[in-house]
Structure formats: C-alpha cells, structure tokens
Write an enzyme that holds these catalytic residues in place. Structure first.
Site, PDB file in Angstrom:
ATOM      1  N   GLY A 215      52.514 -10.441 -10.931  1.00 15.37           N
ATOM      2  CA  GLY A 215      53.854  -9.966 -11.295  1.00 15.37           C
ATOM      3  C   GLY A 215      54.208 -10.355 -12.724  1.00 15.37           C
ATOM      4  CB  SER A 216      57.500 -11.048 -14.230  1.00 12.62           C
ATOM      5  OG  SER A 216      58.063  -9.888 -13.662  1.00 12.62           O
TER       6      SER A 216
END
Lengths: 488, 453
Positions: A215-216
């Site tokens: 993810g981020s």
C-alpha cells in the site's frame, strides 16, 4: 570312518567362515547404508541423547531442555513460547525443526564440527559434544512491546537497527507455543493437527514468510526513486497532478481517501498519502528506474537469509503504464514482507545505506566461548545520501503533521509512513493497516530503530482502518522500547 | 590350537600319575578367566548405564564362580583326562549370555530375565555335574537307545497339549516356568541316532539292492530310523518349530553319512531338503514371509510399516561396526520382541562389534572342533557318532540362528547356545558339554592304547 568325520568337520569350518564373511559384510561394508536408513532410529536416539544448546535473547535463555528419561531423552522447552516462536521456530522429535532451531541445528545439537577442537579424540573417547548456544540480536523489550501491541489481532512486526542490520524484533500473531510440538506423545500429534488446521495459521511467520501489498508505505520507494531520478527536485513545488487521476491508457479513475491532493507538492502528498500524486510520479519515473530502486531496496531479490529464508518481496517489472501507476502506490503485483518494509525504512534512516538484516549476534560453545559472529556484512547504497536526507524530512513530516501522528515519541525524532492496502477480489477484503517508521533518540547520533507493522484484520469499522490509527501505535511502542534501553 | 597350555599342564602335579597330560590346571585357569571376563562385562554394563558398579556384581561373580568351580571339581574327579577347553567355553558363553540378558533387562524394567536365567544355568551346571559324575562310560547310553527315542518323541508331542505361544506350539508352561521340551529331545535323538547307526552301519552301507550306481539299504534296516525321523519332522511341522526340524534333518544326514561313508546320502539329503524347503516355503505362510523378509529385509520400510525385526537386527549389527558401541551403550532393544532370545546375537554384534562377534563365533567353532576331535580320537563307533552328533547340533544351531539374524539365510527361530534366554536351552547345552566332556575323557584317556581306527 575317520575320513567321514573329517568331512562334516570341514563343512562346519566352511559354515563358520560364511558367518564371519557375512558379519564383515553387514558390520563393515553395508554398515554405513544401514546407519543412514531413515527407518533406523539410532540417529534420532543419538540426536536427543544430550541436551540441546539454547537460544538466547541478551542473557536470557528462551529455550531449554527437559530430560524425559525416555528413549528420545531430551525434549525442547520454551520460555514465553508464543512470543519468540517466529524466531525460534520449533524443535520437535516428530516434526523436525524450523527457523532458528533449523538454521542453527548443527550447532544447537552439538554436531557442528566447529564445536570440537579435537574431533578425533572425541571419536575415540565417545564423548558427546554438548550443543552450543545461539545469541540473537533481538531486543526483548521491543519484542514484548510488539507482541502485546498486536495482541488479539492478526499481523506482524519487524524491527531492525538501521546502522547494523541487527533484527530487534520479529513478531507474528496469532502465535503458538512450540513446546506443544517438542515431544513425541499423542498430544504432540493432536497439537500438530490442530495448529495446521487452524484457519488463522498460527505457525505462519508473517514477519518474514508472508508478503502483503504494501500500500502507501511503498510511496517511500516511489518518492526515493523520483528524487534520485530527478523527476522531483523541489519537494514543495506543485506536481501538476489531477484528482481523480485517470490511469494512463485506461478510463479507470484513481481517487484519494482525503482531500487536498490536487496538484499537491510532494511533501504534502507524502504527508497525506495522495494516491493520485504518487501514481503519476511512478509513471513519470518509468518502470526501469522504479524497478532499479525497488531492487536496490531488496525487492525481487531472492535468497535473503537471516539465517532462515525470507520470502521474496516483489515489484512487477513487466507492466503497462496503468499497472505501473498502481504498482507505485503499493498495489497491483507489488508485495512485501514486513521485514522488507522495515529494511526500506532503515535505508532511509541510515543515509541511504541498506544493511543486510541478521538475527544471530554470535554462536558460542556450551561454556560460552565464541564460535562465530555471522552477523554484519557490508552495506549497499540504495539512494544518494541527499535523497535519503530529503526522505527523512518527508517521513518526519508524516509524524509531525500528517497521518502518522500516532507514532510520535516525545523527545525523539520519528519518521514514518502509513499505509492502507486494498486486497481481495474487487478490493473486498478488510484492508491491511501498515506503518513503517524509524526513530532517533535525543542523545543518539543516528536513528536507532526502523520498524514495519502490518495488521491484517484490524477489528474496526472499515473506514477507520488506516495505518495511522491501528498500526502506528504498535510501531511507537516498539520504538519507545528500543530508545529507552541504554545504547548497546 | 592343539598345543594350548601344554607347558602349564606339564607342570601340573596331578598329571604326573598318568602318561597323558591331563591339563586340569589349564582348565582351572581358563575358567577363572572366563568368570572374571563375565564379571568385568557385568560391571561394564553398570558403569555404562548409570555410572555405578551394579549392586549385584559380587553376588553374580560369586554365583557364576561357584557353579564353574563345582563343574570343574566334577571333571577333575570323574573325567580327569577330558578336553580342558570344553568347560571354560561353556562357562564363558553362559556368563556372557547372562551379561547380555542383564544388560537388556535394564531396558525392560517390567521383564527381568537374568535372575531366571541364572537359576536355569545353575540347574544346567548341576545336570552337567550329575552326568559327569554318574555316567562313567558313554557306551552305557547305547543300551538306552530306545528309551531315548521314546522319551524324545514324548517330549516332542507334549507341547501339543498346551496352548500355542507366539504362533508356535513348542512350550509347556507349569506354574510360571516355561519349558521347551524339544530342546531336550535334541540330545536324546542324537543318542538314539548314534546308537542305531553304530549298530546297523554295516547293514546300511553294504546290503540291499542296487539302483544304477546307488546302493539302497534294506527296508528293514532303514525303515525304523526313517520312521522315527519322519515322525519327528511331522510333529515339529505340526508345532511349527521349523528350526528344530531343520536341525534334526541336518543331524540325521550328517550321522548317516559318517556312519556309512556314502556320499549318496548327502545327495539324497540335499534333494529332500530342497524339496522340503521349497514345499514349506511355498505352502506355509509363516515360512514364506520369513523367506520374503530375507530376500527383501527393508520391504516393510518401503511399505511404510517401519522396519521389521530382521531390519532392526541388521541395523544393530551395522551400528556395532568393527569395535562395537561398548556394553550397555547400544540400542538393540529396538528389535523388540525376542531381543533376549532369538536376537541376542544382535546385542552382542552392536555392543561388542565385529571384534566381539567373531570372538563368539570362534568360541563356538572351538567347541565344535573339540567335539569332532573327540570323535576322531575315539575308537568305538557309538562314541564317535555321538561326539559328531553333539558337535553338529551345536554347529548347525549356531549357523542357523546366527546366519538368520545377520541376514545370511532366512530367519528361523532358534536359541543361540548358552547366550540366549531360555532355560531348556541352557540346561540342554550343559548336557551336551557334559557328554562331550565324557567322550573326550574316554578319547584322551584310553588306557588300552593305540590310535583310533
């Protein structure tokens, strides 16, 4: 008649010769094969005849041996088994060994030739070499903080010392007690069946053997690649990125969780974790340079051993631009182990230098003489020191002003990055909450710890699952535990 | 081998009265060595297992010593010219057997066999003493040939009336003690064969019709002995004691050959044996599986059922290697059932190694050789056949069981003479040694002079 008595006498002599020749065959020529036959229990009996060496955390022995008085005499015992299980693994009389118990088995079981200075003499006296000890790099306080932080949740924590690569914590939950598997009783078989049948997979070492979409948190890699490639030169300059961002070559629109991402400069985009900005950035950097940076961090590189094998983290290099955009924000085929993400954070913290993580500080004989110090190896420059410095700035801002406020440690410099990774068919699964960070105490010259936390199914309302809310407090607890300890 | 201890024997004052050196002194010395060796083994087991001398070491040594001394005195008084090696070999093998059984007892706390074996050994030595003391001339036995065969048959048939143990109907159990009557039958049958063949050997060799080049004896002469033999074999097959039937067959063929000197008997014996072996191996599932095990000892491992006894036995021998693991330090208990009886040799092979195993084989070889030697030196056909018969019993038995547990031939349940757990076996073997002492005394003490013909 005399002649006829001699004949059976000669026959008896021949029978005697036959017995002797056959005994030589069995005891000398075929012996090795018989000894090595897997059904021959003698090697197992010899293996458990002496107590096994121990695994230590600092000066604390986290394993032990128990004399059962049975045929397979010594059985493994564990102190705080579930806490250390991802590190120790188990040593079972029935199911073999895993993790450190496996990787250091020759030393622990006393068969390592390094343990015996005079092997021939021992062979003659039939003296058994006692098993050696393995001293780990782990920080007990950090391990305990991570374990209690994850309690009741499914997830993992990996923490490393950025300036050496020493692994300070390696936690995976739900865990299990390896002591249950030590013996060879019926209960051992039942425990084995139960642990293997458990849908929560308590024996899976999520910190190193499970890969997740990062993810981020992967934006750390993307940002580093963009800075190193010169795609971004000014962190505070607008990036000319639209919201929503239409993935190149498609009509799919990419949006953000929060507002204010349109045209945001990299610093703000990093603080608020703007998908649109970093997806576009990844495409601008291009697949070749993205892949090169990811590889420098350790992605797509197999064969990492700490000393047991770590699963390969991946960054797909055969992608179109839309897929590259998604890959750059840690989705699509990008996958990482928690240890890999801790390495990413550590490289930022240590001026762009990546050190190979390791778990064994040193090995000793049973009376404490050092046998080996397999740990530290040379470092690798992942990004330029300048880029590393700017990355540190970005990560500090996330904690001081952005989504990572929950990771702030009073009196310490902390850098972090949150992540909320979508997964499952049509992103239907409960997202994974990520947090990667590093911390530097007031009096420290350089960061002391880098952490990666992943929580699989945080028991919260879906909208609230963010790395900052769920994973950051765990990371903070681990970092505090490390910073509180006197410098080693 | 023949000149062992001559100088010592010459110095023995007891031998000065007769022209032939009696060598009782060397016998005494060897017995003392045999007892000391056994006690040493007993202590070695204790030291290896728990670091202490076993509490019963003194008592064990004293017991064995007293028994050996008793036997020695009987020989000294009643068979002064007997072969000086026979008794020490018996004492050493018996003592070693007790050590091995005691050693295996330590692994099986619920089943202590060594004390029982010591009691049976005492009985055996007592029987030895009685035989040596009361039987002044072995030729007396010739008169009891038919009593012997009747007793042998009775003993063989007896177990049929008792329940089977582990698939074989060869034991009788009386108040906790189990006896294997077939063991005693061996000696009785050897006496009968020797007596009958000695009486009828000329008729067997030179009368009857000729079939091509082969001279058949008359039915009247051959009939009774074949009948007895067939009866024995029949009973044994009923009882599934194939080891003993094999032994009787071998004994019969050897004695027939020695008595008549006709190679044809060997040929006939081999043909019959092959037919019998193939038939039994084919039809009898128990034997068939033994043959299969012999051909493929690790088949059960490949089939996922773990190693069978033969495989475990081979593992034990292999683990011993050349020098052995040392007494008390092996794991032959893994063989499980029959470790102390049929498979006792595996413990010897593992803990004493090839060195110890070959020493044991050579002890048996020496015992057999001394039996044949006595047979050669004797002049009466009965004595000669008896000596050859007794020696052959020991030799065949050792070969069949030792060959079986080391994978040389298919495994047949039999007791290793003196070593294996088993009261009847120990007593019988002491009786065999007693008879060999008796015939060797006659052979070496023949005052009427002249070499054997």
């Amino acid at each position: 008649m005399t002649k006829y008595i001699r004949h059976p006498a000669v026959l008896c002599a021949l029978l005697l010769v036959a017995l002797l020749v056959n005994a030589v065959r069995v005891q000398v020529f075929a012996a090795r094969g018989f000894d090595d036959n897997p059904a021959n229990r003698r090697s197992a009996i010899a293996r458990y005849e002496r107590p096994r060496g121990d695994i230590l955390v600092g000066r604390e022995r986290i394993t032990g041996s128990r004399d059962t008085g049975e045929q397979l005499r010594y059985e493994r015992t564990y102190r705080d088994g579930p806490l250390w299980a991802p590190v120790t693994g188990f040593s079972s009389q029935v199911y073999g060994t895993t993790f450190l118990e496996h990787a250091a088995d020759p030393l622990l079981s006393g068969t390592d030739p390094l343990l015996t200075p005079f092997p021939l003499w021992n062979e003659l006296t039939r003296r058994l070499t006692p098993g050696g000890d393995v001293v780990t790099t782990l920080d007990a306080a950090a391990q305990r903080a991570a374990f209690s932080g994850l309690r009741g949740r499914k997830g993992a924590v990996a923490a490393v010392d950025p300036s050496t690569g020493r692994i300070l914590a390696l936690v995976s939950t739900p865990s299990y007690d390896p002591a249950e598997l030590s013996g060879n009783a019926a209960a051992t078989g039942r425990a084995w069946a139960r642990l293997n049948g458990d849908p929560d997979k308590p024996m899976l070492n999520r910190a190193i053997r499970q890969t997740y979409p990062p993810g981020s948190t992967f934006k750390v890699v993307t940002a580093a690649a963009a800075l190193d490639a010169g795609v971004v030169t000014d962190l505070d300059a607008p990036t000319r990125s639209p919201v929503p961002y239409t993935l190149p070559g498609t009509t799919t629109a990419l949006t953000n969780e929060g507002d204010g991402c349109e045209d945001a400069p990299v610093r703000e985009a990093f603080e608020w974790s703007c998908n649109t900005v970093f997806a576009k950035l990844g495409v601008e950097v291009g697949v070749a340079r993205m892949a090169a940076t990811a590889r420098a961090f350790g992605f797509n590189e197999g064969g990492l051993r700490v000393p047991f094998a770590v699963a390969r983290s991946t960054f797909d290099t055969s992608v179109d631009r839309a897929q590259l955009a998604l890959s750059s924000i840690g989705q699509y085929n990008t996958r990482a182990t928690p240890l890999q993400m801790a390495m990413v954070s550590a490289a930022v913290a240590d001026d762009g230098l990546l050190r190979r993580p390791y778990l064994v500080e040193r090995t000793t004989t049973d009376d404490g003489n050092t046998v080996g110090t397999p740990g530290a190896r040379s470092a690798r420059q992942v990004m330029s020191p300048g880029t590393a410095m700017r990355m540190r700035e970005l990560m500090e801002d996330v904690v001081t002003e952005g989504t990572g406020g929950n990771a702030a440690v009073p009196g310490a410099v902390v850098g972090g990055k949150t992540g909320t990774a979508q997964h499952g068919v049509g992103n239907s699964g409960t997202p994974y909450a990520w947090f990667v960070s590093w911390a530097q105490g007031e009096r420290d010259v350089r960061p002391r710890v880098a952490v990666a936390v992943v929580v699989e199914d945080a028991s919260a309302v879906r909208g609230e699952i963010t790395g900052g809310g769920v994973a950051a407090p765990i990371a903070r607890a681990v970092m505090e535990a490390v910073l509180r300890a006197p410098d080693r | 081998m023949t000149n062992v201890g001559t100088t010592v024997a010459e110095a023995d004052p007891a031998s000065s009265a007769v022209p032939l050196p009696r060598r009782r002194g060397i016998e005494f010395t060897l017995i003392v060595l045999a007892v000391l060796l056994s006690v040493y083994g007993y202590c070695a087991v204790g030291l290896a297992k728990d670091g202490n001398l076993p509490p019963g070491a003194a008592g064990y040594g004293a017991g064995l010593g007293v028994l050996a001394l008793l036997a020695h005195i009987a020989v000294r008084l009643r068979a002064p010219c007997a072969d000086p090696l026979l008794l020490p070999i018996g004492v050493l093998l018996n003592g070693l057997g007790l050590v091995l059984i005691y050693r295996l007892d330590l692994e099986t706390p619920g089943d202590r066999a060594a004390p029982t074996q010591l009691v049976w050994s005492a009985l055996g030595v007592t029987l030895f003493t009685v035989v040596v003391a009361l039987l002044r001339d072995h030729r007396t036995l010739q008169r009891y040939a038919y009593v012997c065969v009747a007793a042998a048959l009775a003993l063989l048939i007896l177990p049929i009336f008792f329940p089977a143990v582990n698939g074989a109907r060869i034991w009788i159990r009386i108040s906790g003690f189990s006896i294997q009557p077939g063991e005693f039958a061996k000696v009785l049958l050897a006496v009968f064969f020797a007596a009958y063949l000695a009486a009828n050997r000329n008729a067997l060799a030179y009368t009857g019709r000729r079939l091509w080049w082969f001279q058949l004896p008359t039915g009247r002469v051959l009939g009774p002995i074949v009948a007895v033999w067939l009866l024995n074999i029949g009973v044994l097959i009923l009882e599934r004691d194939l080891g003993t039937s094999l032994l009787f067959f071998g004994l019969f063929v050897v004695l027939l050959y020695v008595a008549t000197g006709r190679t044809g008997w060997i040929a006939v014996g081999l043909v019959l044996a092959s037919f019998g072996a193939v038939a039994v191996g084919w039809l009898e599932p128990h034997v068939h599986s033994r043959v299969e095990d012999w051909l493929h000892p690790f088949a059960s491992i490949d089939a996922g059922q773990g190693p069978n006894q033969l495989a475990q036995s081979l593992f034990a021998f292999a683990a011993g290697g050349v020098l052995g693991t040392g007494l008390g330090l092996g794991h032959s208990i893994l063989i499980g059932f029959a470790t102390k009886s049929d498979f006792i040799l595996a413990t010897a092979g593992e803990e004493l190694g090839f060195a110890g195993l070959s020493a044991i084989f050579l002890l048996y070889g020496l015992l057999v050789e001394r039996g044949f030697r006595a047979g050669l030196a004797l002049r009466d056909p009965f004595g000669r056949l008896l000596a050859v018969g007794l020696a052959s019993i020991v030799a065949l038995q050792v070969f069949v069981i030792a060959g079986g547990v080391t994978g040389l031939i298919p495994l047949t349940g039999m007791a290793m003479p003196f070593l294996a757990q088993g009261g009847s076996s120990v007593v019988t073997n002491w009786a065999i040694v007693a008879l060999l002492i008796r015939v060797s005394d006659s052979a070496r003490g023949q005052v009427d002079g002249g070499p054997a013909l």
